[in-house]
Design an enzyme around this catalytic site. Structure first.
Site, PDB file in Angstrom:
ATOM      1  N   THR A 152     -48.372 -21.132 -58.569  1.00 29.33           N
ATOM      2  CA  THR A 152     -49.236 -20.366 -57.661  1.00 29.33           C
ATOM      3  C   THR A 152     -49.912 -21.264 -56.635  1.00 29.33           C
ATOM      4  O   THR A 152     -50.035 -20.902 -55.461  1.00 29.33           O
ATOM      5  CB  THR A 152     -50.314 -19.618 -58.472  1.00 29.33           C
ATOM      6  OG1 THR A 152     -49.675 -18.845 -59.482  1.00 29.33           O
ATOM      7  CG2 THR A 152     -51.129 -18.709 -57.582  1.00 29.33           C
ATOM      8  N   TYR A 169     -49.389  -7.006 -60.838  1.00 27.38           N
ATOM      9  CA  TYR A 169     -49.472  -5.745 -60.088  1.00 27.38           C
ATOM     10  C   TYR A 169     -48.976  -4.536 -60.873  1.00 27.38           C
ATOM     11  O   TYR A 169     -49.642  -3.502 -60.923  1.00 27.38           O
ATOM     12  CB  TYR A 169     -48.743  -5.830 -58.740  1.00 27.38           C
ATOM     13  CG  TYR A 169     -49.039  -4.650 -57.836  1.00 27.38           C
ATOM     14  CD1 TYR A 169     -50.244  -4.578 -57.152  1.00 27.38           C
ATOM     15  CD2 TYR A 169     -48.127  -3.608 -57.705  1.00 27.38           C
ATOM     16  CE1 TYR A 169     -50.535  -3.479 -56.351  1.00 27.38           C
ATOM     17  CE2 TYR A 169     -48.417  -2.517 -56.901  1.00 27.38           C
ATOM     18  CZ  TYR A 169     -49.612  -2.450 -56.233  1.00 27.38           C
ATOM     19  OH  TYR A 169     -49.898  -1.362 -55.448  1.00 27.38           O
ATOM     20  N   TYR A 187     -46.868 -18.004 -68.687  1.00 27.64           N
ATOM     21  CA  TYR A 187     -48.093 -18.242 -67.921  1.00 27.64           C
ATOM     22  C   TYR A 187     -48.940 -16.985 -67.943  1.00 27.64           C
ATOM     23  O   TYR A 187     -48.539 -15.945 -67.406  1.00 27.64           O
ATOM     24  CB  TYR A 187     -47.728 -18.653 -66.497  1.00 27.64           C
ATOM     25  CG  TYR A 187     -48.888 -18.969 -65.573  1.00 27.64           C
ATOM     26  CD1 TYR A 187     -50.172 -19.228 -66.053  1.00 27.64           C
ATOM     27  CD2 TYR A 187     -48.693 -19.020 -64.193  1.00 27.64           C
ATOM     28  CE1 TYR A 187     -51.222 -19.522 -65.198  1.00 27.64           C
ATOM     29  CE2 TYR A 187     -49.741 -19.315 -63.327  1.00 27.64           C
ATOM     30  CZ  TYR A 187     -50.990 -19.572 -63.833  1.00 27.64           C
ATOM     31  OH  TYR A 187     -52.028 -19.859 -62.978  1.00 27.64           O
ATOM     32  N   ARG A 194     -55.182 -13.079 -61.887  1.00 24.10           N
ATOM     33  CA  ARG A 194     -54.209 -12.852 -60.812  1.00 24.10           C
ATOM     34  C   ARG A 194     -53.256 -11.699 -61.108  1.00 24.10           C
ATOM     35  O   ARG A 194     -52.761 -11.048 -60.194  1.00 24.10           O
ATOM     36  CB  ARG A 194     -53.399 -14.131 -60.548  1.00 24.10           C
ATOM     37  CG  ARG A 194     -54.184 -15.240 -59.870  1.00 24.10           C
ATOM     38  CD  ARG A 194     -53.270 -16.400 -59.521  1.00 24.10           C
ATOM     39  NE  ARG A 194     -53.980 -17.480 -58.848  1.00 24.10           N
ATOM     40  CZ  ARG A 194     -54.196 -17.549 -57.535  1.00 24.10           C
ATOM     41  NH1 ARG A 194     -53.754 -16.586 -56.746  1.00 24.10           N
ATOM     42  NH2 ARG A 194     -54.834 -18.571 -57.007  1.00 24.10           N
ATOM     43  N   LYS A 243     -48.989 -21.566 -70.676  1.00 23.22           N
ATOM     44  CA  LYS A 243     -50.116 -21.988 -69.852  1.00 23.22           C
ATOM     45  C   LYS A 243     -51.140 -20.860 -69.929  1.00 23.22           C
ATOM     46  O   LYS A 243     -50.910 -19.774 -69.394  1.00 23.22           O
ATOM     47  CB  LYS A 243     -49.678 -22.236 -68.409  1.00 23.22           C
ATOM     48  CG  LYS A 243     -50.833 -22.645 -67.495  1.00 23.22           C
ATOM     49  CD  LYS A 243     -50.389 -22.787 -66.046  1.00 23.22           C
ATOM     50  CE  LYS A 243     -51.573 -23.121 -65.144  1.00 23.22           C
ATOM     51  NZ  LYS A 243     -51.172 -23.175 -63.719  1.00 23.22           N
ATOM     52  N   ILE A 253     -52.033 -27.820 -67.306  1.00 23.54           N
ATOM     53  CA  ILE A 253     -51.395 -27.812 -65.984  1.00 23.54           C
ATOM     54  C   ILE A 253     -52.533 -27.563 -65.017  1.00 23.54           C
ATOM     55  O   ILE A 253     -53.115 -26.479 -64.975  1.00 23.54           O
ATOM     56  CB  ILE A 253     -50.302 -26.738 -65.880  1.00 23.54           C
ATOM     57  CG1 ILE A 253     -49.133 -27.089 -66.820  1.00 23.54           C
ATOM     58  CG2 ILE A 253     -49.787 -26.625 -64.435  1.00 23.54           C
ATOM     59  CD1 ILE A 253     -48.051 -26.021 -66.896  1.00 23.54           C
TER      60      ILE A 253
END
Length: 292
Positions: A46, A109, A135, A140, A164, A206
């Site tokens: 990202t 989304y 992830y 987000r 992650k 990360i």
């Protein structure tokens, strides 16, 4: 997957003032990470702004990082989408020979159920020739991948090797660490809670802030893994204010301004992101002067 223990960084994509990819700056940034003691590099996560890049630009970034790295560190490639078929098609067609693993974000989304998340990653695991790092970043994606779903995936697919975890919930992170299968990596995706997660049994991070201060942050993680708690927390508190600053007005605008202050690249981001304002820029500059 011990090569992915420690400190990984989610590389930015530097842009020139005309918004084109700055490959020379990207090479400088890769070398800066390696010289700073980073353990592995994540390409097109990202932080790399892939959402605003076309296919050719992504290929340019990948080739530039592979060349600059020259086999020195393990590379992880971000391949994720809320379109499952798009991800599986890319996994089947892309040359992944330079990479150690892929990092794939939970679908955003669409807001799938936990079963939908499981089926998405089942398809990815079956298509991927490389180990897969999940992830989870609800801030987000608008949905949280629950520990039970992670455990189910980790137990059902040997090539799903880690997560992650960026839910910002240390209790959830500890549940993941407590219940994970042997060898499964729980990797921090939140810079501010990296050290507590490592001390609780996590595999590392990360990171975004580690790009700006690789020596200090990677040493903090190393000390945490060695259970040298007081020394590790000294570095944590040295860096902590900068973590808040780089995310205050959006990622990667903050970290790009650190790079500008370090003379590594311009602080250009693509819309809909914008540069940090003058007040934050001044505070970042003062912090860089103090630390660098």
């Amino acid at each position: 997957m011990q090569s992915l223990t420690g400190t990984g960084v989610a590389l930015i994509t530097p842009f020139k003032k005309d918004l084109s990819v700055d490959t020379e700056a990207l090479e400088r940034i890769v070398n800066y990470q390696i010289d700073g003691g980073i353990d592995y590099l994540v390409v097109l996560g990202t932080t790399g702004e892939p959402a605003t890049m076309d296919k050719d630009e992504k290929e340019l970034v990948i080739k530039t990082v592979i060349k600059a790295n020259n086999g020195r560190l393990p590379l992880v490639l971000g391949i994720g989408s809320n379109n499952t078929k798009e991800v599986t098609d890319e996994l089947k067609s892309r040359d992944l020979s330079a990479f150690t693993a892929i990092l794939s974000v939970s679908p955003y989304y669409n807001k799938p159920t936990q079963e939908g998340v499981y089926q998405h990653f089942k398809a990815i695991a079956e298509a991927s020739p490389l180990p897969v790092i999940l992830y989870n970043v609800p801030g987000r994606t608008a949905s949280n991948m629950l520990p039970e779903t992670v455990f189910r995936l980790a137990n059902d697919f040997k090539n799903i090797v880690g997560i992650k975890e960026a839910a910002g919930d240390i209790v959830q992170a500890m549940r993941l660490i407590q219940g994970k299968p042997d060898g499964f990596l729980v990797i921090s995706g939140d810079d501010m809670v990296t050290l507590p997660m490592v001390l609780a049994g996590g595999a590392g991070v990360i990171s975004v802030i580690a790009e700006g201060f690789p020596k200090q942050f990677s040493q903090m993680v190393k000390l945490g893994l060695e259970r040298k708690v007081d020394e590790a927390y000294k570095l944590h508190y040295l860096i902590a204010d900068s973590i808040d600053m780089i995310f205050e007005q959006g990622n990667p605008a903050g970290i790009k301004h650190i790079f500008k202050e370090l003379g590594l690249c311009e602080d250009v981001v693509r819309l809909p992101l914008v540069n940090v304002n003058a007040d934050l820029a001044g505070r970042i500059a003062a912090f860089v002067k103090k630390i660098a």
